[in-house]
Design a protein around this motif. Sequence first.
Motif, PDB file in Angstrom:
ATOM      1  N   GLN A 202       0.855  -1.181   0.000  1.00 43.80           N
ATOM      2  CA  GLN A 202       0.000   0.000   0.000  1.00 43.80           C
ATOM      3  C   GLN A 202       0.894   1.236   0.000  1.00 43.80           C
ATOM      4  O   GLN A 202       1.945   1.238   0.630  1.00 43.80           O
ATOM      5  N   VAL A 203       0.451   2.269  -0.688  1.00 34.45           N
ATOM      6  CA  VAL A 203       1.137   3.554  -0.658  1.00 34.45           C
ATOM      7  C   VAL A 203       0.344   4.442   0.299  1.00 34.45           C
ATOM      8  O   VAL A 203      -0.865   4.616   0.138  1.00 34.45           O
ATOM      9  N   VAL A 204       1.060   4.961   1.299  1.00 35.62           N
ATOM     10  CA  VAL A 204       0.422   5.745   2.356  1.00 35.62           C
ATOM     11  C   VAL A 204       1.003   7.147   2.343  1.00 35.62           C
ATOM     12  O   VAL A 204       2.226   7.320   2.254  1.00 35.62           O
ATOM     13  N   GLN A 205       0.121   8.141   2.395  1.00 35.76           N
ATOM     14  CA  GLN A 205       0.568   9.531   2.476  1.00 35.76           C
ATOM     15  C   GLN A 205      -0.012  10.135   3.742  1.00 35.76           C
ATOM     16  O   GLN A 205      -1.237  10.146   3.913  1.00 35.76           O
ATOM     17  N   HIS A 206       0.857  10.604   4.632  1.00 37.83           N
ATOM     18  CA  HIS A 206       0.451  11.209   5.902  1.00 37.83           C
ATOM     19  C   HIS A 206      -0.551  10.321   6.647  1.00 37.83           C
ATOM     20  O   HIS A 206      -1.571  10.791   7.145  1.00 37.83           O
ATOM     21  N   GLY A 207      -0.277   9.011   6.688  1.00 37.93           N
ATOM     22  CA  GLY A 207      -1.102   8.069   7.443  1.00 37.93           C
ATOM     23  C   GLY A 207      -2.344   7.567   6.736  1.00 37.93           C
ATOM     24  O   GLY A 207      -3.076   6.732   7.276  1.00 37.93           O
ATOM     25  N   GLN A 208      -2.627   8.035   5.529  1.00 37.94           N
ATOM     26  CA  GLN A 208      -3.824   7.620   4.804  1.00 37.94           C
ATOM     27  C   GLN A 208      -3.439   6.841   3.547  1.00 37.94           C
ATOM     28  O   GLN A 208      -2.577   7.269   2.777  1.00 37.94           O
ATOM     29  N   VAL A 209      -4.101   5.686   3.330  1.00 35.60           N
ATOM     30  CA  VAL A 209      -3.821   4.864   2.155  1.00 35.60           C
ATOM     31  C   VAL A 209      -4.323   5.592   0.909  1.00 35.60           C
ATOM     32  O   VAL A 209      -5.496   5.959   0.824  1.00 35.60           O
ATOM     33  N   VAL A 210      -3.403   5.805  -0.062  1.00 32.02           N
ATOM     34  CA  VAL A 210      -3.772   6.504  -1.298  1.00 32.02           C
ATOM     35  C   VAL A 210      -3.717   5.573  -2.505  1.00 32.02           C
ATOM     36  O   VAL A 210      -4.204   5.916  -3.584  1.00 32.02           O
ATOM     37  N   GLY A 211      -3.116   4.381  -2.325  1.00 31.19           N
ATOM     38  CA  GLY A 211      -3.029   3.430  -3.425  1.00 31.19           C
ATOM     39  C   GLY A 211      -2.662   2.039  -2.940  1.00 31.19           C
ATOM     40  O   GLY A 211      -2.068   1.888  -1.867  1.00 31.19           O
ATOM     41  N   LYS A 212      -3.048   1.037  -3.727  1.00 28.98           N
ATOM     42  CA  LYS A 212      -2.726  -0.359  -3.414  1.00 28.98           C
ATOM     43  C   LYS A 212      -2.177  -1.010  -4.675  1.00 28.98           C
ATOM     44  O   LYS A 212      -2.682  -0.773  -5.770  1.00 28.98           O
ATOM     45  N   VAL A 213      -1.163  -1.847  -4.491  1.00 28.77           N
ATOM     46  CA  VAL A 213      -0.525  -2.529  -5.615  1.00 28.77           C
ATOM     47  C   VAL A 213      -0.490  -4.014  -5.321  1.00 28.77           C
ATOM     48  O   VAL A 213      -0.159  -4.421  -4.204  1.00 28.77           O
ATOM     49  N   SER A 214      -0.839  -4.823  -6.323  1.00 28.37           N
ATOM     50  CA  SER A 214      -0.739  -6.277  -6.173  1.00 28.37           C
ATOM     51  C   SER A 214      -0.287  -6.878  -7.494  1.00 28.37           C
ATOM     52  O   SER A 214      -0.616  -6.381  -8.566  1.00 28.37           O
ATOM     53  N   LYS A 215       0.485  -7.929  -7.378  1.00 26.06           N
ATOM     54  CA  LYS A 215       0.990  -8.620  -8.566  1.00 26.06           C
ATOM     55  C   LYS A 215      -0.105  -9.547  -9.077  1.00 26.06           C
ATOM     56  O   LYS A 215      -0.778 -10.209  -8.307  1.00 26.06           O
ATOM     57  N   GLU A 216      -0.266  -9.556 -10.389  1.00 25.43           N
ATOM     58  CA  GLU A 216      -1.209 -10.473 -11.020  1.00 25.43           C
ATOM     59  C   GLU A 216      -0.458 -11.765 -11.324  1.00 25.43           C
ATOM     60  O   GLU A 216       0.589 -11.740 -11.967  1.00 25.43           O
ATOM     61  N   TRP A 217      -0.958 -12.871 -10.855  1.00 24.74           N
ATOM     62  CA  TRP A 217      -0.293 -14.157 -11.036  1.00 24.74           C
ATOM     63  C   TRP A 217      -0.782 -14.849 -12.297  1.00 24.74           C
ATOM     64  O   TRP A 217      -1.829 -14.517 -12.835  1.00 24.74           O
ATOM     65  N   PHE A 218      -0.012 -15.786 -12.770  1.00 27.59           N
ATOM     66  CA  PHE A 218      -0.327 -16.604 -13.938  1.00 27.59           C
ATOM     67  C   PHE A 218      -0.467 -15.774 -15.210  1.00 27.59           C
ATOM     68  O   PHE A 218      -1.372 -15.960 -16.006  1.00 27.59           O
ATOM     69  N   THR A 219       0.428 -14.815 -15.351  1.00 26.01           N
ATOM     70  CA  THR A 219       0.450 -13.995 -16.572  1.00 26.01           C
ATOM     71  C   THR A 219       1.841 -14.088 -17.176  1.00 26.01           C
ATOM     72  O   THR A 219       2.811 -14.392 -16.494  1.00 26.01           O
ATOM     73  N   TRP A 220       1.950 -13.806 -18.453  1.00 22.63           N
ATOM     74  CA  TRP A 220       3.226 -13.815 -19.158  1.00 22.63           C
ATOM     75  C   TRP A 220       3.880 -12.468 -18.937  1.00 22.63           C
ATOM     76  O   TRP A 220       3.374 -11.442 -19.361  1.00 22.63           O
ATOM     77  N   GLY A 221       4.995 -12.452 -18.228  1.00 27.50           N
ATOM     78  CA  GLY A 221       5.646 -11.196 -17.891  1.00 27.50           C
ATOM     79  C   GLY A 221       5.134 -10.690 -16.561  1.00 27.50           C
ATOM     80  O   GLY A 221       4.323 -11.330 -15.900  1.00 27.50           O
ATOM     81  N   ASP A 222       5.640  -9.549 -16.150  1.00 25.01           N
ATOM     82  CA  ASP A 222       5.207  -8.962 -14.890  1.00 25.01           C
ATOM     83  C   ASP A 222       3.961  -8.126 -15.133  1.00 25.01           C
ATOM     84  O   ASP A 222       3.964  -7.220 -15.962  1.00 25.01           O
ATOM     85  N   SER A 223       2.898  -8.436 -14.382  1.00 21.61           N
ATOM     86  CA  SER A 223       1.657  -7.674 -14.473  1.00 21.61           C
ATOM     87  C   SER A 223       1.238  -7.257 -13.074  1.00 21.61           C
ATOM     88  O   SER A 223       1.268  -8.064 -12.146  1.00 21.61           O
ATOM     89  N   TYR A 224       0.842  -5.988 -12.951  1.00 20.00           N
ATOM     90  CA  TYR A 224       0.463  -5.458 -11.647  1.00 20.00           C
ATOM     91  C   TYR A 224      -0.890  -4.755 -11.749  1.00 20.00           C
ATOM     92  O   TYR A 224      -1.185  -4.082 -12.724  1.00 20.00           O
ATOM     93  N   ARG A 225      -1.682  -4.921 -10.686  1.00 23.63           N
ATOM     94  CA  ARG A 225      -2.945  -4.179 -10.571  1.00 23.63           C
ATOM     95  C   ARG A 225      -2.691  -3.046  -9.588  1.00 23.63           C
ATOM     96  O   ARG A 225      -2.188  -3.268  -8.490  1.00 23.63           O
ATOM     97  N   VAL A 226      -3.031  -1.835  -9.996  1.00 27.73           N
ATOM     98  CA  VAL A 226      -2.793  -0.654  -9.178  1.00 27.73           C
ATOM     99  C   VAL A 226      -4.132   0.025  -8.910  1.00 27.73           C
ATOM    100  O   VAL A 226      -4.809   0.453  -9.845  1.00 27.73           O
ATOM    101  N   GLN A 227      -4.510   0.087  -7.637  1.00 27.92           N
ATOM    102  CA  GLN A 227      -5.748   0.769  -7.248  1.00 27.92           C
ATOM    103  C   GLN A 227      -5.376   2.166  -6.756  1.00 27.92           C
ATOM    104  O   GLN A 227      -4.570   2.311  -5.844  1.00 27.92           O
ATOM    105  N   ILE A 228      -5.972   3.164  -7.376  1.00 25.98           N
ATOM    106  CA  ILE A 228      -5.713   4.550  -7.014  1.00 25.98           C
ATOM    107  C   ILE A 228      -6.880   5.033  -6.151  1.00 25.98           C
ATOM    108  O   ILE A 228      -8.013   5.138  -6.629  1.00 25.98           O
ATOM    109  N   LEU A 229      -6.608   5.314  -4.878  1.00 28.38           N
ATOM    110  CA  LEU A 229      -7.655   5.774  -3.974  1.00 28.38           C
ATOM    111  C   LEU A 229      -7.704   7.295  -3.884  1.00 28.38           C
ATOM    112  O   LEU A 229      -8.714   7.865  -3.495  1.00 28.38           O
TER     113      LEU A 229
END
Length: 165
Positions: free
Chosen positions: A107-134
């Motif tokens: 999680q990306v936190v700014q001044h104590g508040q979550v502003v984004g979440k990142v997770s790796k997507e599994w079973f994909t060709w190459g590196d794939s990431y899901r990024v949630q922008i809060l």
Amino acid sequence: MKQLYIKQKVFSLSGKFTVKDQQEKDVYFVEGSFMKIPKTFSIMNTKRDEVALITKKVFSWLPKFFVEVNGREVLTIKKEFSFFKARYTIDAAGIEVHGNWWDMDFQVVQHGQVVGKVSKEWFTWGDSYRVQILNEEMEAIIIAIVVAIDCVKADQAAASSAATT
């Protein structure tokens, strides 16, 4: 909340890839410098305006990466001296990364508040990431953090494979 996806092309020598939205439309373009010193990654919006720049510091005893967003440096990722496992730290004013950023699950936190979440997507060709922008004001910074961490990981993998040959 906005959801974006980063999928790198495994065999791309130049380090070019895109960041897409849920409708699979390009939102950002990422281009790495190929055979250039210092190594950089430029993140551009759909108008091809640069919104972030990641630069690997040259002539540093331990690897260090600088991340600029909209022309100002927002964070530094640097390798710490350790004997066994590689350790990196992220220095940023008011921004922290919580979780396992080496495995791209954090999680990306700014001044104590979550502003984004990142997770790796599994079973994909190459590196794939899901990024949630809060917090959409932090979108470019969060994308830059993900690309920078992935760049650090690729640099570490290259150094490890060079050391074993």
